[in-house]
Design an enzyme around this catalytic site. Structure first.
Site, PDB file in Angstrom:
ATOM      1  N   ASP A   1     -13.738 -16.025   9.231  1.00 37.47           N
ATOM      2  CA  ASP A   1     -12.325 -15.553   8.873  1.00 37.47           C
ATOM      3  C   ASP A   1     -11.660 -15.225  10.320  1.00 37.47           C
ATOM      4  O   ASP A   1     -11.682 -14.121  10.655  1.00 37.47           O
ATOM      5  CB  ASP A   1     -12.432 -14.553   7.804  1.00 37.47           C
ATOM      6  CG  ASP A   1     -11.022 -13.857   7.434  1.00 37.47           C
ATOM      7  OD1 ASP A   1     -10.122 -14.454   8.029  1.00 37.47           O
ATOM      8  OD2 ASP A   1     -11.036 -13.027   6.829  1.00 37.47           O
TER       9      ASP A   1
ATOM     10  N   TYR B   1     -12.809  -6.945   6.109  1.00 39.41           N
ATOM     11  CA  TYR B   1     -11.508  -7.117   5.328  1.00 39.41           C
ATOM     12  C   TYR B   1     -11.232  -8.668   5.587  1.00 39.41           C
ATOM     13  O   TYR B   1     -11.118  -9.207   6.545  1.00 39.41           O
ATOM     14  CB  TYR B   1     -10.274  -6.396   6.036  1.00 39.41           C
ATOM     15  CG  TYR B   1      -8.948  -6.608   5.089  1.00 39.41           C
ATOM     16  CD1 TYR B   1      -8.793  -6.118   3.899  1.00 39.41           C
ATOM     17  CD2 TYR B   1      -7.966  -7.518   5.708  1.00 39.41           C
ATOM     18  CE1 TYR B   1      -7.698  -6.211   3.188  1.00 39.41           C
ATOM     19  CE2 TYR B   1      -7.007  -7.918   4.798  1.00 39.41           C
ATOM     20  CZ  TYR B   1      -6.797  -6.938   3.711  1.00 39.41           C
ATOM     21  OH  TYR B   1      -5.550  -7.399   2.925  1.00 39.41           O
TER      22      TYR B   1
ATOM     23  N   LYS C   1      -1.862 -16.399   9.576  1.00 39.95           N
ATOM     24  CA  LYS C   1      -1.053 -15.306  10.120  1.00 39.95           C
ATOM     25  C   LYS C   1      -0.487 -16.141  11.337  1.00 39.95           C
ATOM     26  O   LYS C   1       0.824 -16.268  11.231  1.00 39.95           O
ATOM     27  CB  LYS C   1      -2.117 -14.342  10.763  1.00 39.95           C
ATOM     28  CG  LYS C   1      -2.288 -13.364   9.871  1.00 39.95           C
ATOM     29  CD  LYS C   1      -2.718 -12.104  10.265  1.00 39.95           C
ATOM     30  CE  LYS C   1      -3.461 -10.724   9.305  1.00 39.95           C
ATOM     31  NZ  LYS C   1      -2.202 -10.467   8.433  1.00 39.95           N
TER      32      LYS C   1
ATOM     33  N   TYR D   1       0.760  -1.284  -0.198  1.00 41.57           N
ATOM     34  CA  TYR D   1      -0.063  -0.078   0.062  1.00 41.57           C
ATOM     35  C   TYR D   1       0.852   1.354   0.004  1.00 41.57           C
ATOM     36  O   TYR D   1       0.465   2.310   0.663  1.00 41.57           O
ATOM     37  CB  TYR D   1      -0.824   0.048   1.265  1.00 41.57           C
ATOM     38  CG  TYR D   1      -1.688  -1.193   1.289  1.00 41.57           C
ATOM     39  CD1 TYR D   1      -2.477  -1.502   0.541  1.00 41.57           C
ATOM     40  CD2 TYR D   1      -1.183  -2.344   2.649  1.00 41.57           C
ATOM     41  CE1 TYR D   1      -3.451  -3.123   0.791  1.00 41.57           C
ATOM     42  CE2 TYR D   1      -2.082  -3.261   2.728  1.00 41.57           C
ATOM     43  CZ  TYR D   1      -3.083  -3.590   1.838  1.00 41.57           C
ATOM     44  OH  TYR D   1      -3.462  -5.060   2.155  1.00 41.57           O
TER      45      TYR D   1
END
Length: 433
Positions: free
Chosen positions: A246, A145, A275, A17
């Site tokens: 999620d 997200y 993660k 980003y």
């Protein structure tokens, strides 16, 4: 030498980003150990981000190092098509043991975004294989997200996500308002009304609902009521829609439960994890699902249509096994609870500042939400001056420290947060005068 490396990086390497040839300074990390990152200057700073929430045991962990070295001496990789290996089998056994008993099948992938892609494919194939061609949409939440790949982007927030850049090429899904009930809020059925009415109208088109349980992560660090998730589960069952949870950011103890869905006592149809799965050592993720879903996917002789080259990479699986063993044998619940209590107490120091909108804490997550977006170029050096690494985004200054952080190290971190937020508050007041 370091300057040459950083100059090359600035000229040629793209970062998340960020523009090419960025103006913001880049920090070169020479090594890492425990909760500390050592910079090129030799300065050591506390990592408050756990390298985007993954390094739960800290850095340079002997047990994880040993697991990697032992696996390297055998094989670092072998294809998973037509072959298998012990590390993947052991990892699958552990994951099935520690997640809901209804989850019986695991698909290993190489990133959280891909685990979401696989979950979406499972949902679509589940209905399609049974002859239902109408269920072609996913119902997702605003402010959510789920990753940066195309399928994942299509279920991220349509305003604050990346829809604007890819609007014409993304799959069109259905969105409802984000959960607006605080974690400990008294329940009101109005909180679920938008979800309920939308599901009632469009359920014949909806293959699955996808949601981040209890904590909406990168979309805004919102912490919401477990009862909201309970009602989502009930309504998905009522209207015959699959539920995808999620847990990429929240899994493996981050919220005080091993998995965030445990706060609500619900059962997912499909679960995504990643993660912290390897303790931040390797990129690895998994999508878990039930026998019901897999039987549906495979109706008519079909198979799940996905297969990454590095699926179930032995090196990553070996480290994941060591990481889970280290986690499960540690007093992780006590550690996370201690972090939660300390964050709750110490972040109060900045709650009266004019710029602070709200402070939120759950498990090893501490969030300071501001009334306006941060100036990242100004704020990052201020944190480094104080010996910490914090990466704010939008209007959020937050931390997700490693579970092994000591009380004194965490106090150093929270003090830096409050000092920088106060300095930012004073800076804005001066600019307005």
């Amino acid at each position: 030498m370091e300057r040459t490396l950083k100059d090359f990086d600035k000229k040629h390497i793209l970062h998340p980003y960020a523009p090419s040839n960025p103006t913001a300074p880049m920090q070169l990390v020479k090594s890492a150990s425990g909760v500390y990152l050592e910079l090129e200057s030799g300065e050591k700073i506390i990592d408050g981000m756990s390298s985007w929430w993954s390094v739960i045991h800290g850095y340079n962990v002997p047990e994880l190092n040993d697991a990697a070295m032992q696996q390297l001496s055998k094989m670092s990789h072998v294809m998973f098509g037509g072959l298998t290996h012990e590390s993947a089998i052991k990892l699958a056994q552990t994951l099935l043991c520690i997640t809901d008993e209804s989850l019986e099948h695991i698909f290993f992938s190489d990133s959280g975004s891909v685990s979401v892609e696989v979950a979406l494919k499972m949902a679509f194939q589940y209905w399609n294989s049974q002859g239902n061609k109408e269920k072609t949409k996913i119902l997702a939440f605003s402010k959510g997200y789920h990753g940066d790949t195309f399928g994942a982007m299509s279920v991220c927030d349509p305003v604050t996500g990346m829809h604007s850049a890819f609007e014409k090429v993304l799959h069109k899904n259905i969105f409802v308002e984000e959960p607006k009930c605080a974690f400990d809020a008294e329940w009101n059925e109005e909180y679920i009304q938008d979800f309920k009415s939308t599901l009632k109208i469009y359920h014949s088109e909806i293959a699955a609902v996808i949601v981040e349980p209890i904590v909406q992560g990168a979309g805004g660090m919102r912490i919401y009521s477990p009862y909201f998730l309970q009602r989502v589960r009930e309504l998905c069952s009522e209207f015959d829609v699959l539920l995808i949870l999620d847990e990429i950011a929240t899994g493996f103890g981050r919220t005080g439960k091993l998995f965030a869905y445990e706060h609500a006592g619900v059962t997912p149809d499909i679960l995504c994890v990643g993660k912290a799965l390897t303790g931040g050592y390797m990129s690895l993720a998994a999508t878990l699902t039930s026998k019901k879903v897999m039987r549906g996917v495979e109706s008519g002789g079909n198979v799940l249509m996905h297969g990454p080259t590095f699926m179930a990479n032995p090196l990553a699986c070996a480290v994941a096994n060591a990481s889970l063993e280290l986690l499960l044998q540690s007093p992780w619940q006590e550690r996370v609870h201690t972090i939660e209590m300390q964050l709750t107490k110490e972040l109060k120091a900045c709650e009266t500042l004019e710029i602070v909108k709200e402070i939120r804490v759950l498990g090893a997550i501490g969030v300071i939400e501001l009334h306006q977006n941060v100036d990242l170029a100004w704020m990052t050096p201020e944190f480094i001056k104080r010996g910490v690494w914090v990466r704010p985004f939008l209007n959020l200054v937050y931390i997700m420290p490693p579970f092994v952080i000591t009380q004194s190290e965490l106090s150093h971190l929270t003090k830096a947060l409050c000092e920088v937020v106060k300095s930012y508050n004073d800076k804005l007041i001066q600019e307005q005068e």
